[in-house]
Design an enzyme around this catalytic site. Structure first.
Site, short mmCIF file in Angstrom:
data_model
loop_
_atom_site.label_atom_id
_atom_site.label_comp_id
_atom_site.label_asym_id
_atom_site.label_seq_id
_atom_site.Cartn_x
_atom_site.Cartn_y
_atom_site.Cartn_z
N LYS A 102 0.94 -1.18 0.05
CA LYS A 102 -0.09 -0.04 0.02
C LYS A 102 0.81 1.32 0.04
O LYS A 102 0.41 2.50 -0.29
CB LYS A 102 -1.06 0.00 1.05
CG LYS A 102 -0.34 0.36 2.57
CD LYS A 102 -1.44 0.46 3.51
CE LYS A 102 -0.89 0.73 4.93
NZ LYS A 102 -1.94 0.84 5.94
N ASP A 103 2.05 1.16 0.32
CA ASP A 103 3.18 2.42 0.18
C ASP A 103 3.70 2.58 -0.99
O ASP A 103 3.99 3.82 -1.55
CB ASP A 103 4.24 2.03 1.12
CG ASP A 103 3.94 2.30 2.82
OD1 ASP A 103 2.92 2.51 2.92
OD2 ASP A 103 4.72 1.60 3.37
N ARG A 153 -8.92 8.42 4.63
CA ARG A 153 -9.95 7.15 4.32
C ARG A 153 -10.58 6.90 5.54
O ARG A 153 -11.86 6.70 5.49
CB ARG A 153 -9.15 6.14 3.57
CG ARG A 153 -10.05 4.78 3.51
CD ARG A 153 -9.14 3.58 2.97
NE ARG A 153 -8.20 3.50 3.78
CZ ARG A 153 -8.09 2.54 4.87
NH1 ARG A 153 -9.16 1.99 5.27
NH2 ARG A 153 -7.17 2.34 6.01
N ARG A 154 -9.94 6.56 6.49
CA ARG A 154 -10.33 6.03 7.73
C ARG A 154 -11.34 7.13 8.46
O ARG A 154 -12.70 7.08 9.01
CB ARG A 154 -9.27 5.69 8.82
CG ARG A 154 -8.66 4.47 8.59
CD ARG A 154 -7.27 4.26 9.41
NE ARG A 154 -6.54 3.16 8.67
CZ ARG A 154 -5.32 2.76 9.04
NH1 ARG A 154 -4.64 3.79 9.65
NH2 ARG A 154 -4.85 1.51 8.76
N ARG A 171 1.20 10.22 14.47
CA ARG A 171 2.28 9.85 13.45
C ARG A 171 3.25 9.00 14.43
O ARG A 171 3.38 9.29 15.76
CB ARG A 171 2.96 11.02 12.70
CG ARG A 171 2.16 11.73 11.95
CD ARG A 171 1.80 10.72 10.71
NE ARG A 171 3.07 10.45 9.80
CZ ARG A 171 3.96 11.12 9.20
NH1 ARG A 171 3.85 12.58 8.84
NH2 ARG A 171 5.08 10.49 8.67
N ARG A 177 3.17 5.27 18.48
CA ARG A 177 1.84 5.57 18.64
C ARG A 177 1.30 4.52 19.71
O ARG A 177 0.23 5.26 20.46
CB ARG A 177 1.12 4.99 17.34
CG ARG A 177 1.63 5.79 16.13
CD ARG A 177 0.78 5.20 15.07
NE ARG A 177 1.49 5.65 13.59
CZ ARG A 177 0.89 5.45 12.50
NH1 ARG A 177 -0.28 5.11 12.32
NH2 ARG A 177 1.62 5.58 11.25
N CYS A 265 -2.76 7.81 -2.14
CA CYS A 265 -3.04 7.13 -1.07
C CYS A 265 -3.72 7.95 -0.03
O CYS A 265 -4.02 7.65 0.83
CB CYS A 265 -1.83 6.34 -0.44
SG CYS A 265 -0.36 7.40 -0.14
#
Length: 375
Positions: A102-103, A153-154, A171, A177, A265
């Protein structure tokens, strides 16, 4: 996208950035984060089951690892987590790179290709609650509770379903996190990719897995990709055995869907893809930034039965055709069917209701925010 400036795990095979070349050793590029190294070691372990080569990791910090003060969508670069590693590949300093797929942008540098996509882990997002909220769900959190995520997106999807919650950027690597969640008392919960948590063996921190009715996942989430030089036939041959057919077909469809939308993305685009009974099915959606507007559709196709092996030679143009994913041992007609399905879904969404307008407005707003931050 997982970010980090943390040191690589000392238990993993390693090599410094300036080690002398050794033709008997295959050098594998990776980011320095613990998760990136675990994923890279996973690929190396799979390769060592089918060959007798020696592998060493070459660690690189990427722009995305260094730039931790801004939300990801405010950083204009499309290759935040890949450029420095791809530069090493171009310069023959390494032989291949292991990425979270996905990156990887849907357009790669010239002469670069994805030679293997490994079997996909859980593609869904996961909720990790603050220790004081372990008995709660997103729905039962109090009004105004802050959820940590940098993904538009989330945010778009969860704002739509849980309007009583607030969303703020968070981040850093996974360890960072978790520390911010557990110690700062700012976040009621954070949202992370389930695959990363599972690979880090932190399954016990997962409070809830977000399925399609709550949050469509990111394109190619949960899949590990191996990128190499298009003209490196030996490396492509080496990597072919760890190429997973079903995962590759799903990711071709998803990446073709994203490339057709020209979303990138950071834009709130979600997907879900499955193969069952010989059919490939893909769901896709475009959301407004606040989640109030949405177009969603599902397309499916019966996969062809043609098992004709791919040609040993594949041109750069052909690889680009399949969003840079090489056939390996997969019949090109299967990849063609997957790609066509992703393109079909994207075009349906663009023409459906106000899909094109929703996407254009989201892109424009993101660009305006980026410009404002740089002024």
């Amino acid at each position: 996208m997982e970010s980090s400036t943390s040191a690589a795990s000392p238990c993993l095979t390693s090599v410094s950035d300036h080690s002398p070349s050794n033709n008997d050793v295959i050098k594998v590029g990776t980011r320095k984060s613990q998760l990136a190294c675990i994923q890279t070691q996973h690929a190396i372990d799979a390769l060592q089951k089918v060959c007798d080569k020696k592998f060493e990791m070459v660690y690189k910090d990427t722009q995305g690892d260094k730039q931790l003060t801004s939300a990801l969508f405010k950083i204009p670069s499309k290759n935040l987590f890949t450029k420095e590693l791809e530069d090493c590949l171009i310069n023959n300093e390494i032989d291949f790179i292991v990425h979270s797929l996905k990156d990887l942008p849907t357009t790669l540098p010239d002469n670069m290709a994805i030679a293997a996509v490994m079997k996909r882990a859980c593609p869904y997002d996961a909720v990790v609650m603050h220790p004081t909220n372990v008995d709660k769900t997103l729905a039962s959190l109090s009004e105004g509770s802050v959820i940590g995520t940098s993904s538009l997106r989330r945010i778009a999807q969860l704002s739509r379903k849980y309007p009583h919650l607030k969303f703020e950027s968070i981040r850093g690597n996974l360890n960072t996190r978790f520390r911010k969640l557990d110690e700062d008392d700012k976040y009621a919960a954070i949202i992370l990719a389930a695959a990363g948590l599972e690979r880090m063996k932190w399954n016990d921190r997962i409070s809830h897995i977000l399925k399609e009715d709550e949050c469509l996942y990111a394109v190619s989430q949960g899949a590990i990709a191996v990128e190499c030089r298009m003209d490196d036939e030996k490396i492509k041959e080496l990597l072919a055995p760890i190429h997973d057919t079903d995962t590759a077909l799903q990711c071709v469809a998803e990446r073709a869907f994203l490339r057709t939308l020209e979303g990138g993305c950071s834009v709130p685009i979600g997907t879900s893809c499955h193969i069952k009974d010989g059919k490939l099915s893909i769901t896709g959606a475009i959301f407004s930034l606040d989640g109030q507007e949405c177009v969603i559709e599902t397309c499916e196709k019966l996969l062809p039965c043609d098992s004709e092996p791919p040609s040993k030679k594949l041109s750069v143009a052909d690889s680009h055709h399949f969003v840079h994913i090489m056939p390996g041992h997969i019949s090109p007609c299967l990849l063609e069917a997957a790609m066509d399905l992703g393109v079909e879904l994207a075009n349906i969404l663009l023409e459906k209701d106000n899909g094109r307008e929703i996407l254009a407005t989201a892109k424009q707003t993101i660009e305006e925010q980026r410009t404002k931050d740089t002024d």
